[in-house]
Motif scaffolding. Sequence first.
Motif, PDB file in Angstrom:
ATOM      1  N   LYS A 130       0.999  -1.156  -0.236  1.00  0.00           N
ATOM      2  CA  LYS A 130       0.028  -0.171   0.126  1.00  0.00           C
ATOM      3  C   LYS A 130       0.915   1.364  -0.075  1.00  0.00           C
ATOM      4  O   LYS A 130       0.445   2.353  -0.787  1.00  0.00           O
ATOM      5  CB  LYS A 130      -0.987   0.000   1.376  1.00  0.00           C
ATOM      6  CG  LYS A 130      -1.783   1.158   1.148  1.00  0.00           C
ATOM      7  CD  LYS A 130      -2.730   1.117   2.340  1.00  0.00           C
ATOM      8  CE  LYS A 130      -3.704   2.275   2.725  1.00  0.00           C
ATOM      9  NZ  LYS A 130      -2.848   3.519   3.071  1.00  0.00           N
ATOM     10  N   GLU A 131       1.885   1.213   0.840  1.00  0.00           N
ATOM     11  CA  GLU A 131       2.946   2.408   0.960  1.00  0.00           C
ATOM     12  C   GLU A 131       3.644   2.828  -0.094  1.00  0.00           C
ATOM     13  O   GLU A 131       3.899   4.018  -0.562  1.00  0.00           O
ATOM     14  CB  GLU A 131       3.621   2.185   2.273  1.00  0.00           C
ATOM     15  CG  GLU A 131       2.927   2.346   3.533  1.00  0.00           C
ATOM     16  CD  GLU A 131       2.237   3.745   3.730  1.00  0.00           C
ATOM     17  OE1 GLU A 131       2.764   4.814   3.509  1.00  0.00           O
ATOM     18  OE2 GLU A 131       0.936   3.793   4.188  1.00  0.00           O
ATOM     19  N   LEU A 132       3.803   1.619  -0.909  1.00  0.00           N
ATOM     20  CA  LEU A 132       4.837   1.546  -2.119  1.00  0.00           C
ATOM     21  C   LEU A 132       4.028   1.721  -3.593  1.00  0.00           C
ATOM     22  O   LEU A 132       4.487   1.755  -4.460  1.00  0.00           O
ATOM     23  CB  LEU A 132       5.790   0.491  -2.097  1.00  0.00           C
ATOM     24  CG  LEU A 132       6.858   0.468  -1.008  1.00  0.00           C
ATOM     25  CD1 LEU A 132       7.517  -1.072  -0.933  1.00  0.00           C
ATOM     26  CD2 LEU A 132       7.930   1.456  -1.238  1.00  0.00           C
ATOM     27  N   GLY A 133       2.721   1.828  -3.345  1.00  0.00           N
ATOM     28  CA  GLY A 133       1.902   2.138  -4.394  1.00  0.00           C
ATOM     29  C   GLY A 133       1.780   0.750  -5.208  1.00  0.00           C
ATOM     30  O   GLY A 133       1.319   0.752  -6.347  1.00  0.00           O
ATOM     31  N   LEU A 134       1.746  -0.462  -4.768  1.00  0.00           N
ATOM     32  CA  LEU A 134       1.759  -1.634  -5.547  1.00  0.00           C
ATOM     33  C   LEU A 134       0.665  -2.331  -5.470  1.00  0.00           C
ATOM     34  O   LEU A 134       0.330  -3.250  -6.140  1.00  0.00           O
ATOM     35  CB  LEU A 134       2.900  -2.522  -5.074  1.00  0.00           C
ATOM     36  CG  LEU A 134       4.460  -2.046  -5.216  1.00  0.00           C
ATOM     37  CD1 LEU A 134       5.410  -3.111  -4.650  1.00  0.00           C
ATOM     38  CD2 LEU A 134       4.611  -1.813  -6.758  1.00  0.00           C
ATOM     39  N   SER A 135      -0.164  -1.945  -4.477  1.00  0.00           N
ATOM     40  CA  SER A 135      -1.429  -2.931  -4.150  1.00  0.00           C
ATOM     41  C   SER A 135      -2.339  -3.048  -5.160  1.00  0.00           C
ATOM     42  O   SER A 135      -2.980  -4.166  -5.482  1.00  0.00           O
ATOM     43  CB  SER A 135      -2.320  -2.216  -2.769  1.00  0.00           C
ATOM     44  OG  SER A 135      -1.544  -2.327  -1.785  1.00  0.00           O
ATOM     45  N   GLU A 136      -2.495  -2.115  -5.862  1.00  0.00           N
ATOM     46  CA  GLU A 136      -3.451  -2.173  -7.168  1.00  0.00           C
ATOM     47  C   GLU A 136      -3.117  -3.014  -8.217  1.00  0.00           C
ATOM     48  O   GLU A 136      -4.060  -3.407  -9.109  1.00  0.00           O
ATOM     49  CB  GLU A 136      -3.646  -0.775  -7.891  1.00  0.00           C
ATOM     50  CG  GLU A 136      -2.344  -0.359  -8.486  1.00  0.00           C
ATOM     51  CD  GLU A 136      -2.367   1.175  -9.113  1.00  0.00           C
ATOM     52  OE1 GLU A 136      -3.203   1.254 -10.162  1.00  0.00           O
ATOM     53  OE2 GLU A 136      -1.829   2.073  -8.484  1.00  0.00           O
ATOM     54  N   PHE A 137      -1.847  -3.643  -8.348  1.00  0.00           N
ATOM     55  CA  PHE A 137      -1.406  -4.411  -9.197  1.00  0.00           C
ATOM     56  C   PHE A 137      -1.625  -5.921  -8.945  1.00  0.00           C
ATOM     57  O   PHE A 137      -1.588  -6.845 -10.011  1.00  0.00           O
ATOM     58  CB  PHE A 137       0.156  -4.194  -9.707  1.00  0.00           C
ATOM     59  CG  PHE A 137       0.570  -2.669  -9.988  1.00  0.00           C
ATOM     60  CD1 PHE A 137      -0.306  -2.481 -11.240  1.00  0.00           C
ATOM     61  CD2 PHE A 137       1.228  -2.083  -9.285  1.00  0.00           C
ATOM     62  CE1 PHE A 137       0.046  -0.887 -11.371  1.00  0.00           C
ATOM     63  CE2 PHE A 137       1.596  -0.640  -9.292  1.00  0.00           C
ATOM     64  CZ  PHE A 137       0.834  -0.240 -10.785  1.00  0.00           C
ATOM     65  N   PHE A 138      -1.895  -6.081  -7.893  1.00  0.00           N
ATOM     66  CA  PHE A 138      -2.204  -7.720  -7.241  1.00  0.00           C
ATOM     67  C   PHE A 138      -3.425  -8.022  -6.839  1.00  0.00           C
ATOM     68  O   PHE A 138      -4.343  -7.227  -6.382  1.00  0.00           O
ATOM     69  CB  PHE A 138      -1.318  -7.873  -6.227  1.00  0.00           C
ATOM     70  CG  PHE A 138       0.280  -7.858  -6.551  1.00  0.00           C
ATOM     71  CD1 PHE A 138       0.863  -8.564  -7.467  1.00  0.00           C
ATOM     72  CD2 PHE A 138       0.866  -6.489  -6.202  1.00  0.00           C
ATOM     73  CE1 PHE A 138       2.098  -8.424  -7.718  1.00  0.00           C
ATOM     74  CE2 PHE A 138       2.225  -6.355  -6.339  1.00  0.00           C
ATOM     75  CZ  PHE A 138       2.809  -7.273  -7.323  1.00  0.00           C
ATOM     76  N   SER A 139      -4.023  -9.236  -7.360  1.00  0.00           N
ATOM     77  CA  SER A 139      -5.418  -9.660  -7.025  1.00  0.00           C
ATOM     78  C   SER A 139      -5.502 -10.086  -5.691  1.00  0.00           C
ATOM     79  O   SER A 139      -6.248 -10.074  -5.009  1.00  0.00           O
ATOM     80  CB  SER A 139      -5.847 -10.798  -7.982  1.00  0.00           C
ATOM     81  OG  SER A 139      -5.958 -10.431  -9.195  1.00  0.00           O
ATOM     82  N   SER A 140      -4.219 -10.678  -5.097  1.00  0.00           N
ATOM     83  CA  SER A 140      -4.300 -10.709  -3.396  1.00  0.00           C
ATOM     84  C   SER A 140      -2.601 -10.638  -3.110  1.00  0.00           C
ATOM     85  O   SER A 140      -1.755 -10.915  -3.924  1.00  0.00           O
ATOM     86  CB  SER A 140      -4.563 -12.103  -3.220  1.00  0.00           C
ATOM     87  OG  SER A 140      -3.883 -13.069  -3.538  1.00  0.00           O
ATOM     88  N   ILE A 141      -2.706 -10.560  -1.859  1.00  0.00           N
ATOM     89  CA  ILE A 141      -1.138 -10.263  -1.430  1.00  0.00           C
ATOM     90  C   ILE A 141      -1.150 -11.220  -0.199  1.00  0.00           C
ATOM     91  O   ILE A 141      -1.868 -11.085   0.758  1.00  0.00           O
ATOM     92  CB  ILE A 141      -0.897  -8.910  -0.946  1.00  0.00           C
ATOM     93  CG1 ILE A 141      -0.955  -8.105  -2.131  1.00  0.00           C
ATOM     94  CG2 ILE A 141       0.548  -8.977  -0.126  1.00  0.00           C
ATOM     95  CD1 ILE A 141      -0.970  -6.525  -1.733  1.00  0.00           C
ATOM     96  N   ASN A 142      -0.070 -12.262  -0.217  1.00  0.00           N
ATOM     97  CA  ASN A 142      -0.251 -13.322   0.681  1.00  0.00           C
ATOM     98  C   ASN A 142       1.207 -13.538   1.203  1.00  0.00           C
ATOM     99  O   ASN A 142       2.103 -13.841   0.709  1.00  0.00           O
ATOM    100  CB  ASN A 142      -0.690 -14.571  -0.026  1.00  0.00           C
ATOM    101  CG  ASN A 142      -1.979 -14.350  -0.795  1.00  0.00           C
ATOM    102  OD1 ASN A 142      -3.044 -14.369  -0.094  1.00  0.00           O
ATOM    103  ND2 ASN A 142      -1.787 -14.372  -1.939  1.00  0.00           N
TER     104      ASN A 142
END
Length: 206
Positions: A130-142
């Motif tokens: 989230k802080e690095l601006g990457l969340s939008e590119f992944f369907s999930s973060i596990n």
Amino acid sequence: MPLTDYDVLLWDFDGVILDSMHIRDLGFEKVLSEYPPEQLNELLNYHRRNGGLSRYVKFRYFFEEIRNEAVSEDQIKYLAGSFSDVMRKMLINPDNLIHDSVSFIRKYSSSVEMHVVSGSDQEELRYLCKELGLSEFFSSINGSPTPKTELVSALVERRSERFALIGDSMNDFDAAKSNGVDFFGYNNTDLAGVGSGYINSFAAIL
């Protein structure tokens, strides 16, 4: 098969998306500063050889294998939480991003489904993305404490799409192999010749 022909790409995080190994070293040094330096060095060597393993496994290894003493789940959770506090402060610098891989992710995430599967703590990963601006590119973060093999299994079971996992350690390869997923090594030339191929640079794919 070219990466862009897969339906789903699974990404390791440390060493593949974020250049973080030296900072992870500092985290162990800070959290375990009260213990003998030679024992800490032994843990750091184990940590570097096993990049894909979670901090939970590494802290347990430190006490049970290096110090030969029992450790409780509560102690492990406390240490993992302290480690995560250090990581959240030190890893949000965008200069630590590996721009070679991140450029590929940004370009192709709209056409190829992507997920993070990492040995790092799951809540910490989600915060960093989230802080690095990457969340939008992944369907999930596990992430951990669930082992990586189980994370991959949960994503691939009951699905027939073509999957590939991109990682920088043999633990990543093992998680892919045990789930019947193609594996591509990156940022670790020891993995050349392992799996379905080795990525010298994503720039050649863009």
